[in-house]
Enzyme design. Structure first.
Site, PDB file in Angstrom:
ATOM      1  N   SER A 127      -2.925  -7.749   3.260  1.00  0.00           N
ATOM      2  CA  SER A 127      -3.048  -7.574   4.712  1.00  0.00           C
ATOM      3  C   SER A 127      -3.366  -8.893   5.406  1.00  0.00           C
ATOM      4  O   SER A 127      -2.918  -9.137   6.528  1.00  0.00           O
ATOM      5  CB  SER A 127      -4.140  -6.548   5.024  1.00  0.00           C
ATOM      6  OG  SER A 127      -3.836  -5.311   4.433  1.00  0.00           O
ATOM      7  N   ARG A 153      -2.288  -5.938  -8.343  1.00  0.00           N
ATOM      8  CA  ARG A 153      -1.268  -6.965  -8.113  1.00  0.00           C
ATOM      9  C   ARG A 153      -1.347  -7.996  -9.228  1.00  0.00           C
ATOM     10  O   ARG A 153      -1.254  -7.661 -10.386  1.00  0.00           O
ATOM     11  CB  ARG A 153      -1.467  -7.612  -6.737  1.00  0.00           C
ATOM     12  CG  ARG A 153      -0.980  -6.749  -5.597  1.00  0.00           C
ATOM     13  CD  ARG A 153      -1.555  -7.181  -4.286  1.00  0.00           C
ATOM     14  NE  ARG A 153      -3.002  -7.009  -4.283  1.00  0.00           N
ATOM     15  CZ  ARG A 153      -3.778  -7.122  -3.220  1.00  0.00           C
ATOM     16  NH1 ARG A 153      -3.267  -7.427  -2.067  1.00  0.00           N
ATOM     17  NH2 ARG A 153      -5.080  -6.934  -3.311  1.00  0.00           N
ATOM     18  N   LYS A 205     -15.788  -7.020   5.956  1.00  0.00           N
ATOM     19  CA  LYS A 205     -14.497  -7.708   5.868  1.00  0.00           C
ATOM     20  C   LYS A 205     -13.961  -8.128   7.236  1.00  0.00           C
ATOM     21  O   LYS A 205     -12.833  -8.605   7.348  1.00  0.00           O
ATOM     22  CB  LYS A 205     -13.478  -6.785   5.181  1.00  0.00           C
ATOM     23  CG  LYS A 205     -13.791  -6.577   3.708  1.00  0.00           C
ATOM     24  CD  LYS A 205     -12.549  -6.302   2.908  1.00  0.00           C
ATOM     25  CE  LYS A 205     -12.855  -6.360   1.432  1.00  0.00           C
ATOM     26  NZ  LYS A 205     -11.670  -6.199   0.598  1.00  0.00           N
ATOM     27  N   HIS A 229       0.845  -1.206   0.000  1.00  0.00           N
ATOM     28  CA  HIS A 229       0.000   0.000   0.000  1.00  0.00           C
ATOM     29  C   HIS A 229       0.880   1.257   0.000  1.00  0.00           C
ATOM     30  O   HIS A 229       0.624   2.208  -0.735  1.00  0.00           O
ATOM     31  CB  HIS A 229      -0.870   0.059   1.266  1.00  0.00           C
ATOM     32  CG  HIS A 229      -1.916  -0.999   1.386  1.00  0.00           C
ATOM     33  ND1 HIS A 229      -2.048  -1.799   2.498  1.00  0.00           N
ATOM     34  CD2 HIS A 229      -2.908  -1.385   0.536  1.00  0.00           C
ATOM     35  CE1 HIS A 229      -3.075  -2.613   2.346  1.00  0.00           C
ATOM     36  NE2 HIS A 229      -3.610  -2.401   1.165  1.00  0.00           N
TER      37      HIS A 229
END
Ligand code: ADP
Length: 160
Positions: A128, A90, A41, A17
């Site tokens: 993450s 990505r 999430k 990030h």
């Protein structure tokens, strides 16, 4: 003044990030990193904790600010007068979701463009979730996250 919004969950912010933020900050006059309030999430960190960590690791970037939002991203971006949304790409796996989001957001708000930056090759595998998993199990996360974030993760996963 060209303002861009970099939205995400950032639970927590990783070096992947941060790399997008550093490069995005050079492309726009101002960049707002916007933490989503979306609870679906199941984030480990609160919005405030996530914002604090982002502030901590971006303090060297004078044109970067941190905020949070709930509801529709394009509504938030519009209310801030932003002309662009910044996202990182990505591997192939990001593409379909990001493509869909960018097209929907364009339909909802014509004036706001989505700008993609390719992830740095060092961080293409990084997210993450994997960082939290490794940290929880006591693995070495030094090359994935800032020391400040490492400390917050340690506190979070500390055994009582
Ligand atoms: P979201 O829940 O919106 O996917 P994330 O915090 O996971 O939020 O990611 C925010 C943005 O940062 C997304 O565009 C994502 O593709 C990008 N991103 C996440 N990890 C990396 C990384 N390692 N390198 C480059 N971009 C990344």
């Amino acid at each position: 003044m060209r303002l861009a919004i970099y939205p995400g969950t950032f639970d927590p912010i990783t070096n992947g990030h941060l790399d997008i933020i550093e490069r995005g900050a050079q492309l726009f006059d101002r960049l707002t990193v916007a933490v989503t309030n979306n609870l679906s999430k199941n984030p480990v960190f609160t919005v405030q904790e996530r914002m604090d960590m982002i502030r901590g690791v971006t303090s060297h970037l004078p044109n970067v600010e941190v905020d949070s939002f709930s509801g529709l991203l394009v509504d938030y971006a519009g209310s801030r007068g932003a002309g662009a949304l910044l996202r990182g790409l990505r591997a192939i796996s990001d593409f379909e979701y990001e493509f869909q989001m960018a097209l929907v957001n364009r339909k909802l708000a014509h004036g706001i463009a989505t700008v993609f930056l390719m992830a740095h090759e060092k961080y293409t595998y990084l997210n993450s979730t994997i960082v939290k998993e490794v940290a929880k199990l006591g693995g070495d996360v030094d090359s994935f996250i800032h020391p400040l974030v490492k400390e917050r993760l340690r506190q979070k996963f500390e055994k009582p």
